[in-house]
Design a protein around this motif. Structure first.
Motif, PDB file in Angstrom:
ATOM      1  N   CYS A 287       0.847  -1.194   0.000  1.00 55.20           N
ATOM      2  CA  CYS A 287       0.000   0.000   0.000  1.00 55.20           C
ATOM      3  C   CYS A 287       0.881   1.243   0.000  1.00 55.20           C
ATOM      4  O   CYS A 287       1.844   1.330   0.759  1.00 55.20           O
ATOM      5  CB  CYS A 287      -0.893  -0.026   1.233  1.00 55.20           C
TER       6      CYS A 287
ATOM      7  N   GLN B 136     -10.349  -7.657  -7.185  1.00 53.89           N
ATOM      8  CA  GLN B 136     -11.098  -8.006  -8.383  1.00 53.89           C
ATOM      9  C   GLN B 136     -10.167  -8.649  -9.399  1.00 53.89           C
ATOM     10  O   GLN B 136      -9.011  -8.260  -9.524  1.00 53.89           O
ATOM     11  CB  GLN B 136     -11.731  -6.747  -8.967  1.00 53.89           C
TER      12      GLN B 136
ATOM     13  N   LYS C 104      -7.523  -5.331  -9.673  1.00 56.45           N
ATOM     14  CA  LYS C 104      -7.777  -4.303  -8.661  1.00 56.45           C
ATOM     15  C   LYS C 104      -7.389  -4.855  -7.296  1.00 56.45           C
ATOM     16  O   LYS C 104      -7.633  -6.012  -6.998  1.00 56.45           O
ATOM     17  CB  LYS C 104      -9.243  -3.903  -8.670  1.00 56.45           C
TER      18      LYS C 104
ATOM     19  N   GLU D 259      -7.889   1.650  -2.155  1.00 62.20           N
ATOM     20  CA  GLU D 259      -8.100   0.801  -3.324  1.00 62.20           C
ATOM     21  C   GLU D 259      -7.300   1.326  -4.497  1.00 62.20           C
ATOM     22  O   GLU D 259      -7.227   2.535  -4.707  1.00 62.20           O
ATOM     23  CB  GLU D 259      -9.580   0.773  -3.715  1.00 62.20           C
ATOM     24  N   THR D 260      -6.721   0.417  -5.266  1.00 62.75           N
ATOM     25  CA  THR D 260      -6.017   0.814  -6.480  1.00 62.75           C
ATOM     26  C   THR D 260      -7.037   1.039  -7.583  1.00 62.75           C
ATOM     27  O   THR D 260      -8.171   0.581  -7.499  1.00 62.75           O
ATOM     28  CB  THR D 260      -5.026  -0.266  -6.944  1.00 62.75           C
ATOM     29  N   GLU D 261      -6.618   1.721  -8.630  1.00 62.82           N
ATOM     30  CA  GLU D 261      -7.485   1.870  -9.792  1.00 62.82           C
ATOM     31  C   GLU D 261      -7.483   0.549 -10.553  1.00 62.82           C
ATOM     32  O   GLU D 261      -6.511  -0.206 -10.505  1.00 62.82           O
ATOM     33  CB  GLU D 261      -6.978   2.996 -10.683  1.00 62.82           C
ATOM     34  N   GLU D 262      -8.563   0.283 -11.258  1.00 65.98           N
ATOM     35  CA  GLU D 262      -8.673  -0.944 -12.040  1.00 65.98           C
ATOM     36  C   GLU D 262      -7.695  -0.889 -13.204  1.00 65.98           C
ATOM     37  O   GLU D 262      -7.603   0.112 -13.905  1.00 65.98           O
ATOM     38  CB  GLU D 262     -10.101  -1.090 -12.577  1.00 65.98           C
ATOM     39  N   GLN D 263      -6.931  -1.964 -13.361  1.00 67.61           N
ATOM     40  CA  GLN D 263      -5.987  -2.085 -14.463  1.00 67.61           C
ATOM     41  C   GLN D 263      -6.688  -2.828 -15.598  1.00 67.61           C
ATOM     42  O   GLN D 263      -7.068  -3.980 -15.439  1.00 67.61           O
ATOM     43  CB  GLN D 263      -4.739  -2.855 -14.022  1.00 67.61           C
TER      44      GLN D 263
END
Length: 65
Positions: A11, A22, A32, A41-45
């Motif tokens: 993190c 995800q 994710k 939360e990370t952005e969706e790759q």
């Protein structure tokens, strides 16, 4: 690490190892992550190839490797 795989890092806010939140519905690779400690939360790759498969993309000419 195979092409298209996303690394699981720590993190950026608190340093705890991120957990998978995800997975890609096409290739099942993680897309994710979330920190269980601070809830960052990370952005969706997005996998461009998987997105094309999901959209039923059909190339006009055969692709040459």
């Amino acid at each position: 690490m195979p092409d298209g795989c996303m690394r699981i890092d720590s993190c950026r806010r608190c340093g705890i190892k991120l957990k998978i939140k995800q997975k890609c519905s096409i290739c099942t690779q993680p897309i994710k992550f979330v920190c269980n400690d601070c809830r960052l939360e990370t952005e969706e790759q997005i996998h461009s190839t998987c997105r094309l498969v999901d959209m039923h993309y059909k190339p006009l000419a055969p692709e040459i490797a």
